[in-house]
Scaffold this motif. Structure first.
Motif, mmCIF file in Angstrom:
data_model
loop_
_atom_site.group_PDB
_atom_site.id
_atom_site.type_symbol
_atom_site.label_atom_id
_atom_site.label_comp_id
_atom_site.label_asym_id
_atom_site.label_seq_id
_atom_site.Cartn_x
_atom_site.Cartn_y
_atom_site.Cartn_z
ATOM 1 N N GLN A 262 -36.478 -15.370 6.706
ATOM 2 C CA GLN A 262 -36.307 -13.897 6.665
ATOM 3 C C GLN A 262 -35.092 -13.432 7.125
ATOM 4 O O GLN A 262 -34.511 -12.742 6.390
ATOM 5 N N TYR A 263 -34.470 -14.311 7.806
ATOM 6 C CA TYR A 263 -32.939 -13.928 8.317
ATOM 7 C C TYR A 263 -32.252 -13.994 6.841
ATOM 8 O O TYR A 263 -31.260 -13.111 6.652
ATOM 9 N N GLU A 264 -32.486 -14.941 6.348
ATOM 10 C CA GLU A 264 -31.576 -15.436 5.048
ATOM 11 C C GLU A 264 -32.065 -14.253 3.965
ATOM 12 O O GLU A 264 -31.127 -13.709 3.373
ATOM 13 N N ASP A 265 -33.428 -13.839 3.887
ATOM 14 C CA ASP A 265 -33.769 -13.202 3.015
ATOM 15 C C ASP A 265 -33.228 -11.430 3.028
ATOM 16 O O ASP A 265 -32.744 -10.876 2.209
ATOM 17 N N ILE A 266 -33.168 -11.155 4.350
ATOM 18 C CA ILE A 266 -32.617 -9.786 4.591
ATOM 19 C C ILE A 266 -31.070 -9.842 4.400
ATOM 20 O O ILE A 266 -30.629 -8.959 3.917
ATOM 21 N N ALA A 267 -30.569 -10.814 4.616
ATOM 22 C CA ALA A 267 -29.020 -11.151 4.375
ATOM 23 C C ALA A 267 -28.758 -10.916 2.606
ATOM 24 O O ALA A 267 -27.847 -10.014 2.342
ATOM 25 N N ILE A 268 -29.434 -11.663 2.157
ATOM 26 C CA ILE A 268 -29.288 -11.587 0.713
ATOM 27 C C ILE A 268 -29.487 -10.442 -0.016
ATOM 28 O O ILE A 268 -28.838 -9.808 -0.817
ATOM 29 N N SER A 269 -30.598 -9.586 0.501
ATOM 30 C CA SER A 269 -30.973 -8.257 -0.018
ATOM 31 C C SER A 269 -29.846 -7.237 0.304
ATOM 32 O O SER A 269 -29.661 -6.579 -0.373
ATOM 33 N N LEU A 270 -29.261 -7.364 1.433
ATOM 34 C CA LEU A 270 -28.032 -6.494 1.813
ATOM 35 C C LEU A 270 -26.871 -6.729 0.766
ATOM 36 O O LEU A 270 -25.921 -6.020 0.366
ATOM 37 N N GLY A 271 -26.664 -8.166 0.649
ATOM 38 C CA GLY A 271 -25.522 -8.592 -0.284
ATOM 39 C C GLY A 271 -25.702 -8.368 -1.708
ATOM 40 O O GLY A 271 -24.568 -8.594 -2.562
#
Length: 361
Positions: A262-271
């Motif tokens: 989820q940490y990765e998914d949140i960052a990817i969504s922002l990027g």
């Protein structure tokens, strides 16, 4: 010194974010998110629960600290603090194309474990054209980090030693070299105010460290208008500081309660979603600029009064002959009103002496 018990009450406040494990420390200052009561068995101290986050920060009342801005000022060459966007400044790397997005982490390398590093590699892969900006902290660790990236990005395999016949673990190189070229290192800045001031210039989103979050570094980033994506699945006090901060700041969607994926998914969504990123960044900047009253997260005067209330309650328990017990600081109606500009004018000691000016930025 503390083991000699020179004071009738001894309280941990922010110097070490975790239990001392000692029987001679009575209390630790924290909050209900950073140290949930369900985890009090992990501490030898009793809690003094602060409202609005336990971590003190004076950014909004210190003249030396540069406030964030919604808009970026035009890029300058050579680089000057307060100019350019993170994409334009490119982590001060030479010879690279303008990135699509700049992730950062300005903590010491030792705060991150392999799992966190692997998460960063997936984020870079999933956000085309993005880069990761790290601080040279320490510069001697850079070759070791690059070697880890090269190996972690590879395909694990087992080979056999032709001389001994013994099998050993190795890897088939994949995209490690490409990833290494997208991770850049910002030179160390000795002046902490200068370093804080350049957060906005070099970082779109901070990828928090785990299992030991950014603490002072995180406050510098947040006051620079840099949102922080954090893992919220740890139990250690040091792993939950940003989780609590994001809740108070109204940015709980940046907390990854389900762990690394989820940490990765949140960052990817922002990027990959510029509108989403701009919305979150704008909300964060608004908290730093809020006045009359100040936002509770940045209100140092309000924090001080609540801390005094907690200390007073602990002292009164001692005078009454009572053993230390968890204390919940409840804001008085007056304190909860927050701090207005006139209070800062009436209490000039709340403002640090001016040594560096950023008003021109």
């Amino acid at each position: 010194l503390l083991a000699l018990h020179p004071a009738p009450l001894q309280i941990l406040h922010q110097e070490f974010l975790g239990t001392s494990g000692a029987q001679y420390i009575d209390y630790i200052v924290t909050d209900k998110v950073t140290s949930p009561q369900r985890l009090d068995f992990l501490y030898t101290e009793k809690f003094i629960y602060m409202p609005n986050h336990f971590f003190s920060k004076g950014h909004a009342v210190q003249k030396e600290v540069k406030s964030p801005t919604h808009e970026y000022k035009p890029r300058t060459r050579p680089y000057q603090i307060g100019t350019g966007s993170p994409e334009e400044n490119r982590c001060m790397a030479n010879g690279i194309d303008k990135p699509s997005f700049v992730f950062c982490n300005f903590n010491k390398f030792l705060k991150n474990n392999p799992e966190t590093m692997n998460s960063w590699l997936r984020i870079l892969r999933e956000v085309p054209g993005s880069i990761l900006c790290l601080l040279e902290n320490p510069s001697q660790g850079i070759p070791y980090m690059q070697r880890y990236i090269h190996e972690a990005a590879g395909e694990p395999t087992v080979e056999q030693d032709t001389k001994t016949g013994k099998e050993y673990n190795t890897f088939i190189p994949m995209d490690g070299e490409d990833l290494i070229e997208r991770i850049h290192f910002l030179p160390w800045e000795r002046d902490p105010f200068q370093h804080q001031a350049r957060n906005q210039d070099f970082c779109n989103v901070m990828l928090d460290s785990f299992p030991y979050n950014g603490h002072t570094v995180a406050q510098d980033s947040l006051y620079g208008g840099v949102p922080i994506v954090t893992r919220s699945d740890g139990d250690d006090m040091s792993a939950r500081v940003t989780t609590s901060a994001n809740i108070v700041l109204g940015l709980e969607e940046l907390n990854a309660y389900d762990g690394p994926s989820q940490y990765e998914d949140i960052a990817i969504s922002l990027g990959t979603d510029r509108e989403k990123f701009e919305n979150i960044r704008g909300r964060l900047v608004d908290t730093a600029l809020q006045r009359n009253p100040m936002h509770p997260y940045w209100d140092a005067n309000r924090y001080t009064q609540n801390l005094l209330s907690g200390f007073t309650q602990a002292w009164e328990r001692f005078l009454a002959g009572q053993e230390p017990e968890h204390i919940v600081v409840v804001e008085s109606e007056e304190v909860a009103k927050g701090t207005y500009d006139q209070v800062l004018i009436d209490l000039p000691s709340d403002r640090a002496p001016r040594t560096t000016s950023h008003e021109e930025l």
